[in-house]
Motif scaffolding. Structure first.
Motif: not given
Length: 272
Positions: A242-245, A192-201, A225-240
């Motif tokens: 994490x989605x691959x993973x 819950x303390x993680x602010x950046x969704x990338x690191x939470x995912x 849950x991780x898939x849902x949170x991944x949609x909140x990642x703003x950086x398209x490269x980071x989102x791509x």
């Protein structure tokens, strides 16, 4: 090497000197017998720094156990404090900053247990500053404080990590460690303390990967849950990335119902 050199080497008894591993075994045995002073004396005979780190950690843990259970300790608090100060000198001779930071953090815990918060805070500050470029060391420092319920001191340590990115990475690694240790409640609290969704995912992905070895259905819920949170990642490269993973992990996990979504998302179905 000449024959005279060989002779003087034998004369000096160097070939009969104990190896580091033998000394470590001896320290472990003497600590079990309660002979702390002899164990400390053996430190000067250890040649390699990583072995000295191991020996020091064994001794510090023995001191800590004695403070936590005074009935089992042969030393009074004042005697422990003297040993701590002596060991601190040895710790500060280590060149490797990760080794030094972890041991100093261990000593900070000892200071706190002995009621010397000022020395504890000073020692912890040095430990954290030494470990700012080593996430494994940072994780170990904060985990140790949290595990001992030193929540205020863990908060102090985290405030010293002023880089939000590093802080999120430390929280992510801590969440995974606590989950692996079976402390799911604490793992969720840390997440819950993680602010950046990338690191939470990323943390959730590691947790799901671990859970897949025990309960594939629960792993699937965590992955949702991780898939849902991944949609909140703003950086398209980071989102791509994490989605691959996530999709790679999804191939080995079954289960659609949600569990952790009650805590971490609105329970939406991940996009295929």
């Amino acid at each position: 090497m000449g024959k005279l050199d060989e002779f003087f080497k034998l004369k000096g008894g160097e070939e009969k000197s104990k190896s580091d591993l033998e000394i470590l075994d001896e320290i472990e045995a003497t600590l079990r017998e309660g002979n702390l002073e002899y164990s400390i004396l053996q430190l000067k005979s250890i040649k390699k720094e990583h072995n000295l780190f191991l020996a020091l950690r064994m001794i510090i843990r023995e001191l800590t156990a004695g403070v936590e259970d005074p009935e089992q300790s042969k030393l009074s608090p004042s005697e422990v404090m003297l040993e701590v100060k002596e060991i601190t000198v040895v710790v500060n001779t280590l060149v490797n900053p990760a080794y030094r930071s972890i041991l100093l953090a261990d000593l900070a815990v000892l200071f706190y247990l002995l009621g010397d918060d000022m020395s504890g805070d000073m020692t912890l500050k040095v430990a954290v500053n030494l470990s700012l470029n080593n996430f494994s060391a940072l994780k170990e420092i904060v985990r140790n404080l949290l595990s001992r319920e030193l929540l205020e001191k863990a908060g102090y340590a985290l405030k010293l990590i002023k880089n939000p990115e590093k802080l999120d990475m430390v929280f992510g690694q801590l969440a995974v460690v606590f989950y692996r240790e079976g402390d799911v409640g604490r793992a969720m609290s840390v997440l819950e303390y993680i602010k950046n969704p990338f690191h939470k995912v990323m943390a959730l992905c590691d947790i799901a990967s671990f859970e897949a070895e025990r309960d594939r259905e629960e792993a699937g819920r965590i992955l949702n849950v991780a898939f849902n949170l991944a949609e909140k990642i703003d950086d398209p490269n980071a989102r791509f990335e994490i989605n691959m993973k996530l999709y790679d992990l999804k191939h080995s996990i079954k289960g659609d119902s949600l569990s952790l979504s009650d805590v971490l998302s609105k329970g939406e179905t991940p996009r295929e």
